[in-house]
Design an enzyme around this catalytic site. Structure first.
Site, PDB file in Angstrom:
ATOM      1  N   TYR A  13      -9.131  14.807 -10.044  1.00  0.00           N
ATOM      2  CA  TYR A  13      -7.894  14.273 -10.622  1.00  0.00           C
ATOM      3  C   TYR A  13      -6.893  15.384 -10.901  1.00  0.00           C
ATOM      4  CZ  TYR A  13      -4.805  12.346 -14.231  1.00  0.00           C
ATOM      5  OH  TYR A  13      -3.710  11.978 -14.963  1.00  0.00           O
TER       6      TYR A  13
ATOM      7  N   LYS B 125      -3.054  16.173  -9.389  1.00  0.00           N
ATOM      8  CA  LYS B 125      -1.881  16.233 -10.264  1.00  0.00           C
ATOM      9  C   LYS B 125      -1.238  17.619 -10.232  1.00  0.00           C
ATOM     10  CE  LYS B 125      -1.572  12.054 -11.990  1.00  0.00           C
ATOM     11  NZ  LYS B 125      -0.367  11.214 -11.780  1.00  0.00           N
TER      12      LYS B 125
ATOM     13  N   ILE C 106      -2.226   9.026 -21.976  1.00  0.00           N
ATOM     14  CA  ILE C 106      -1.275   7.983 -22.351  1.00  0.00           C
ATOM     15  C   ILE C 106      -2.023   6.891 -23.119  1.00  0.00           C
ATOM     16  CG2 ILE C 106       0.336   6.250 -21.486  1.00  0.00           C
ATOM     17  CD1 ILE C 106       0.920   8.123 -19.157  1.00  0.00           C
TER      18      ILE C 106
ATOM     19  N   ALA D  98      -6.664  18.388  -9.696  1.00  0.00           N
ATOM     20  CA  ALA D  98      -6.168  19.034  -8.484  1.00  0.00           C
ATOM     21  C   ALA D  98      -5.053  18.218  -7.836  1.00  0.00           C
ATOM     22  CB  ALA D  98      -7.319  19.237  -7.499  1.00  0.00           C
TER      23      ALA D  98
ATOM     24  N   ASP E 130       0.859  -1.178   0.000  1.00  0.00           N
ATOM     25  CA  ASP E 130       0.000   0.000   0.000  1.00  0.00           C
ATOM     26  C   ASP E 130       0.896   1.229   0.000  1.00  0.00           C
ATOM     27  OD1 ASP E 130      -1.744   2.083   0.407  1.00  0.00           O
ATOM     28  OD2 ASP E 130      -2.632   1.273   2.253  1.00  0.00           O
TER      29      ASP E 130
END
Length: 221
Positions: free
Chosen positions: A139, A143, A172, A141, A49
């Site tokens: 997402y 990154k 990608i 925010a 984890d």
């Protein structure tokens, strides 16, 4: 170099591992997933984890002992979701933070503790962080946090001559993304192999004067 690749069992992670191994580096893969497929005898720690600091520290101490140190780290591990702010859940913001930013911070701290001068860290951000469309807020925010973290940690580690950089790819070109967006224009998508080459460059001595940078990755089109 002795390099850890988090999320090394995914599409981008496997491309990074293959590129770095092809350049003669010793690679350790750390992933929450269980290993499957041909990993060519590389050191793989599955079921970790990456949001658990105690578990990550133990894993990296183990890797450093087996490889004889840690020189580089590529933080590939992360995740994505599409969800509007109006109809979405606040839990999604916590989930994206944990998957995309917390994992990178924990891994970077643990790896840097073993690094000597000349070490290098590469984080995976996203082009979407600079221009977030509808449904991308949680997402993007998380990154965007990668860019800020990269700049700050690079400044913190410069006295130790350890470099920290990030790449900011567009979408990608993976089987999952093709399945999720079958009608999308893929002309500007970045291949995993292309992203891997850019990451390998940032880890190399050729990029020895680059730190604190967040480099966009895209294809013309």
């Amino acid at each position: 170099m002795k390099i850890i690749v988090t999320g090394g069992l995914g599409a981008l992670g496997r491309a990074v591992v293959a590129e770095l191994a092809g350049r003669g580096h010793d690679i350790a893969v750390v992933d929450v997933a269980t290993p499957s497929g041909d990993l060519q005898g590389r050191l793989v720690l599955g079921g970790v984890d990456l949001g658990d600091e105690v578990a990550v520290k133990a894993a990296y101490d183990d890797i450093a002992g087996q490889l004889g140190g840690i020189d580089g780290l590529v933080n590939v591990a992360g995740g994505f979701l599409w969800e509007t702010v109006t109809d979405g859940s606040l839990d999604s913001w916590d989930r994206m933070y944990r998957m995309n930013l917390r994992t990178a911070v924990i891994s970077s701290r643990a790896a840097a503790a073993h690094m000597k001068a000349g070490g290098a860290i590469v984080n995976i951000g996203a082009a979407a962080a600079g221009n977030a469309a509808m449904g991308m807020a949680p997402y993007a925010a998380s990154k965007a946090g990668i860019k800020a973290f990269t700049e700050s940690f690079a400044d913190e580690l410069k006295s130790r001559s350890i470099r920290v950089n990030a790449v900011l790819p567009t979408i990608i070109d993976t089987p999952t993304n093709r399945a999720d967006m079958p009608d999308a224009d893929r002309s500007g998508w970045v291949t995993p192999a292309g992203a891997a080459r850019a990451i390998a460059f940032l880890l190399s001595d050729e990029a020895g004067t680059i730190t604190g940078a967040s480099i966009p990755l895209s294809l013309p089109g």
